[in-house]
Structure formats: C-alpha cells, structure tokens
Write a protein that holds these residues in place. Structure first.
Motif, PDB file in Angstrom:
ATOM      1  N   PRO A  12       0.835  -1.201   0.000  1.00 38.57           N
ATOM      2  CA  PRO A  12       0.000   0.000   0.000  1.00 38.57           C
ATOM      3  C   PRO A  12       0.870   1.250   0.000  1.00 38.57           C
ATOM      4  CG  PRO A  12      -0.667  -1.506   1.745  1.00 38.57           C
ATOM      5  CD  PRO A  12       0.607  -2.034   1.164  1.00 38.57           C
ATOM      6  N   TYR A  13       0.331   2.325  -0.481  1.00 43.40           N
ATOM      7  CA  TYR A  13       1.066   3.559  -0.669  1.00 43.40           C
ATOM      8  C   TYR A  13       0.444   4.662   0.163  1.00 43.40           C
ATOM      9  CZ  TYR A  13       3.134   7.477  -3.196  1.00 43.40           C
ATOM     10  OH  TYR A  13       3.807   8.596  -3.521  1.00 43.40           O
ATOM     11  N   HIS A  14       1.258   5.497   0.813  1.00 42.38           N
ATOM     12  CA  HIS A  14       0.760   6.646   1.549  1.00 42.38           C
ATOM     13  C   HIS A  14       1.497   7.882   1.074  1.00 42.38           C
ATOM     14  CE1 HIS A  14      -0.022   8.948   5.526  1.00 42.38           C
ATOM     15  NE2 HIS A  14      -0.801   9.337   4.558  1.00 42.38           N
ATOM     16  N   GLN A  15       0.741   8.853   0.570  1.00 44.69           N
ATOM     17  CA  GLN A  15       1.296  10.120   0.097  1.00 44.69           C
ATOM     18  C   GLN A  15       0.599  11.224   0.862  1.00 44.69           C
ATOM     19  OE1 GLN A  15       3.617  11.125  -2.164  1.00 44.69           O
ATOM     20  NE2 GLN A  15       3.115  13.274  -1.917  1.00 44.69           N
ATOM     21  N   HIS A  16       1.340  11.978   1.671  1.00 42.08           N
ATOM     22  CA  HIS A  16       0.778  13.114   2.400  1.00 42.08           C
ATOM     23  C   HIS A  16       1.615  14.342   2.103  1.00 42.08           C
ATOM     24  CE1 HIS A  16      -1.220  15.422   5.527  1.00 42.08           C
ATOM     25  NE2 HIS A  16      -0.021  15.885   5.828  1.00 42.08           N
ATOM     26  N   VAL A  17       0.942  15.444   1.771  1.00 39.36           N
ATOM     27  CA  VAL A  17       1.605  16.732   1.631  1.00 39.36           C
ATOM     28  C   VAL A  17       0.882  17.714   2.541  1.00 39.36           C
ATOM     29  CG1 VAL A  17       2.426  16.325  -0.718  1.00 39.36           C
ATOM     30  CG2 VAL A  17       0.224  17.396  -0.384  1.00 39.36           C
ATOM     31  N   GLU A  18       1.630  18.571   3.177  1.00 38.36           N
ATOM     32  CA  GLU A  18       1.017  19.525   4.102  1.00 38.36           C
ATOM     33  C   GLU A  18       0.386  20.697   3.354  1.00 38.36           C
ATOM     34  OE1 GLU A  18      -0.494  20.401   7.629  1.00 38.36           O
ATOM     35  OE2 GLU A  18       0.577  18.573   7.165  1.00 38.36           O
ATOM     36  N   THR A  19       1.038  21.179   2.288  1.00 36.28           N
ATOM     37  CA  THR A  19       0.476  22.261   1.474  1.00 36.28           C
ATOM     38  C   THR A  19       0.479  21.832   0.018  1.00 36.28           C
ATOM     39  OG1 THR A  19       2.629  23.322   1.221  1.00 36.28           O
ATOM     40  CG2 THR A  19       1.260  24.058   3.062  1.00 36.28           C
ATOM     41  N   GLY A  20      -0.573  22.157  -0.694  1.00 38.09           N
ATOM     42  CA  GLY A  20      -0.693  21.782  -2.096  1.00 38.09           C
ATOM     43  C   GLY A  20      -1.527  20.520  -2.259  1.00 38.09           C
TER      44      GLY A  20
END
Length: 175
Positions: free
Chosen positions: A11-19
């Motif tokens: 599984p993949y987790h992609q988190h960005v705080e801004t954008g």
C-alpha cells in the motif's frame, strides 16, 4: 461490469502539508489502493486537494482513502470516478467537478465544511458537479457541514449531491 485492477505489492501513503497530494494534467488515470492526503486549507482561497485533475478529463479509481484539506478530488474538466473506498473533502466537496462527471460509488463519499473559520463562507457537498452527471450509488454520499452565507445572504447548506443536470441511480444499499 465492474473490473478492479489487481492489488499492488505494498500500500502507498502520500501526504503533503500544502498543495495537492496528486496532480493529473492533460487527462490520465489514477488507481489508488493506499492513502492520499493533504494538510488543512486555512485560507478561503487555498485549495489543497487529495487529487487535482487539471486540463483534459481524467479517471480516478479509489480503492483506498483520499482526503483533501479542501476537496477530495477536484476536476477542472470532466471526470470519471469509481469509488470503493473513502473519499473526503474536509473543507469542500468529496468530488468537485467544473465539468461533467460519471460516478460509480460503492464506498463512502463525504463533503464537509466544518473546520473552516466562521468568517469564510462555504458548504461541503458530497458531490458538486457543475454540468451533466451520471451517478450510480451503491454506497454512501453525504454532505455533513456548511457555514456562512451565500451571495444572497441565505445560510449555506450541504447537499449529498449538487449537480447541473443528469441522472442519479440510487441502488438498494445506496444512501
């Protein structure tokens, strides 16, 4: 017939705080098995989307979790969505399309506007489709929060589905 692509190895987790967590430009397809998310949108004009489809129509297959600080998915053109997971817009729509949309939902689609400061006006629709929509719902589509007032001074409300026209097919288990 619903055809789901095979599950990947991890599984993949992609988190960005801004954008935006994922950008699709000039059409394209995203299949999500993991977790895509953004930080919260604080300002009225900030738009942090889990998936941003910009330009030509795109296709999103969500079998995991997509969360946007603004919209779960935002499309400037038409979009096709197959959702069997969780799709949430924390300060906007689960799916916001400026064009047409085909939505097949087996999961949960949520729009909200409960975290935005009260000085900003907004609503949180589950699906907010400006033009023609064809919706096949076997799951849950919900709008769970609004604040402020519209241009005419009337208090904003959240709708499960707001669309410019088209058809909704709500099946036996659909809510």
């Amino acid at each position: 017939m619903l055809r789901i692509p095979p599950y990947p190895a991890a599984p993949y987790h992609q988190h960005v705080e801004t954008g935006n967590a994922v950008e699709i430009t000039k059409g394209g397809e995203l299949t999500n098995y993991g977790h895509l998310s953004t930080g919260p949108s604080h300002g009225f004009k900030e738009s942090y989307n889990g998936v941003n489809v910009d330009g030509a129509a795109g296709r999103v297959v969500n079998l995991g979790v997509i969360e946007g600080g603004s919209n779960g998915i935002k499309s400037t053109d038409g979009v096709t969505l197959l959702n069997a997971g969780l799709l949430t817009g924390h300060k906007g729509a689960g799916l916001k399309s400026k064009g047409d949309a085909l939505v097949i939902n087996y999961g949960i689609i949520t729009g909200a506007d409960t975290l935005r400061p009260k000085q900003n006006d907004g609503d949180g629709d589950g699906l907010d489709i400006d033009k023609f929509a064809q919706i096949h719902n076997h799951g849950i589509i919900q709008g769970i929060g609004a604040n402020g007032k519209d241009k005419g001074g009337t208090p904003n409300t959240s709708e499960g589905i707001a669309m410019g026209g088209g058809a909704v097919y709500n099946y036996t288990r659909g809510v």
